[in-house]
Design a protein around this motif. Structure first.
Motif, PDB file in Angstrom:
ATOM      1  N   GLU A  55       0.845  -1.189   0.000  1.00  0.00           N
ATOM      2  CA  GLU A  55       0.000   0.000   0.000  1.00  0.00           C
ATOM      3  C   GLU A  55       0.882   1.242   0.000  1.00  0.00           C
ATOM      4  OE1 GLU A  55      -3.326   0.231   2.810  1.00  0.00           O
ATOM      5  OE2 GLU A  55      -2.715  -1.766   3.433  1.00  0.00           O
TER       6      GLU A  55
ATOM      7  N   TRP B  68      -0.357   4.369   2.066  1.00  0.00           N
ATOM      8  CA  TRP B  68      -0.921   4.020   3.364  1.00  0.00           C
ATOM      9  C   TRP B  68      -1.054   5.217   4.295  1.00  0.00           C
ATOM     10  CZ3 TRP B  68       1.780   5.083   7.744  1.00  0.00           C
ATOM     11  CH2 TRP B  68       3.144   5.331   7.600  1.00  0.00           C
ATOM     12  N   TYR B  69      -0.139   6.140   4.215  1.00  0.00           N
ATOM     13  CA  TYR B  69      -0.078   7.267   5.151  1.00  0.00           C
ATOM     14  C   TYR B  69      -1.262   8.226   4.993  1.00  0.00           C
ATOM     15  CZ  TYR B  69       1.738   9.480   0.972  1.00  0.00           C
ATOM     16  OH  TYR B  69       1.873   9.931  -0.312  1.00  0.00           O
ATOM     17  N   LYS B  70      -1.939   8.202   3.854  1.00  0.00           N
ATOM     18  CA  LYS B  70      -3.046   9.137   3.632  1.00  0.00           C
ATOM     19  C   LYS B  70      -4.221   8.894   4.577  1.00  0.00           C
ATOM     20  CE  LYS B  70      -2.219  10.712  -0.983  1.00  0.00           C
ATOM     21  NZ  LYS B  70      -2.939  11.312  -2.076  1.00  0.00           N
ATOM     22  N   ASP B  71      -4.424   7.652   4.950  1.00  0.00           N
ATOM     23  CA  ASP B  71      -5.521   7.314   5.852  1.00  0.00           C
ATOM     24  C   ASP B  71      -5.024   6.793   7.200  1.00  0.00           C
ATOM     25  OD1 ASP B  71      -7.575   7.946   3.995  1.00  0.00           O
ATOM     26  OD2 ASP B  71      -7.176   6.057   2.966  1.00  0.00           O
TER      27      ASP B  71
ATOM     28  N   THR C 242      -2.992   2.785  13.384  1.00  0.00           N
ATOM     29  CA  THR C 242      -2.451   1.990  12.271  1.00  0.00           C
ATOM     30  C   THR C 242      -0.939   2.157  12.124  1.00  0.00           C
ATOM     31  OG1 THR C 242      -2.915   3.751  10.673  1.00  0.00           O
ATOM     32  CG2 THR C 242      -4.628   2.061  10.995  1.00  0.00           C
TER      33      THR C 242
END
Length: 159
Positions: free
Chosen positions: A24, A27-30, A68
């Motif tokens: 991903e 991944w850091y966006k969410d 996360t």
């Protein structure tokens, strides 16, 4: 083993841990990032300082919160004159927080729970005990080894 560039799922447990960024890349966006200082989080041995074993014990709790990713403040050896940012060795763990084996176990357990681990890399700020600083301090004025630090013969130039 290096995963191929087109990997789309995690490697099996028998393989090396998958690189989450290949699975991903955005991944850091969410992400729900929880920043913590290991020394202040959970003390597993009642010595007054948090440690990686204590942090490992709380991974399920952090996961239950919806976290996360864990962003760890500096945990390297340091004389702690600047809250750990005065790093004396970038390749080890501050003994107050555990051993390298404890850190590796923490990362393994975090990844097993699909938690990412972010660490701060503070290469622009070293302790006066770090070998880079020691080498620069002992070098003659004008040496390229001294180019990485700001020097003054008095405490008045950079108050």
């Amino acid at each position: 083993m290096t995963p191929p560039n087109d990997v789309t799922s995690p490697l099996s447990e028998s393989d090396v841990l998958a690189r989450p960024d290949l699975i991903e890349p955005m991944w850091y966006k969410d992400a729900i990032i929880y920043q913590l200082h290991v020394k202040a989080f959970f003390d597993s041995d009642d010595d007054g300082s948090g440690d990686f074993q204590g942090l490992c014990r709380k991974l399920d709790y952090l996961q239950d919160l919806g976290v996360t990713a864990l962003w760890l403040l500096p945990f390297y050896p340091s004389p702690l004159r600047d809250d750990g940012y005065d790093i004396s060795d970038y390749k080890n763990i501050n003994p107050s927080y555990g051993r390298m084996a404890d850190f590796k176990n923490f990362v393994r357990e975090a990844h097993r729970r699909n938690l990412r681990v972010i660490t701060e890399l503070i290469i622009h700020h070293t302790s006066d005990q770090h070998p880079w600083f020691q080498r620069a301090r002992q070098a003659k004025p004008g040496s390229s080894l001294r180019d990485f630090y700001v020097w003054s013969d008095t405490d008045q130039k950079f108050p």
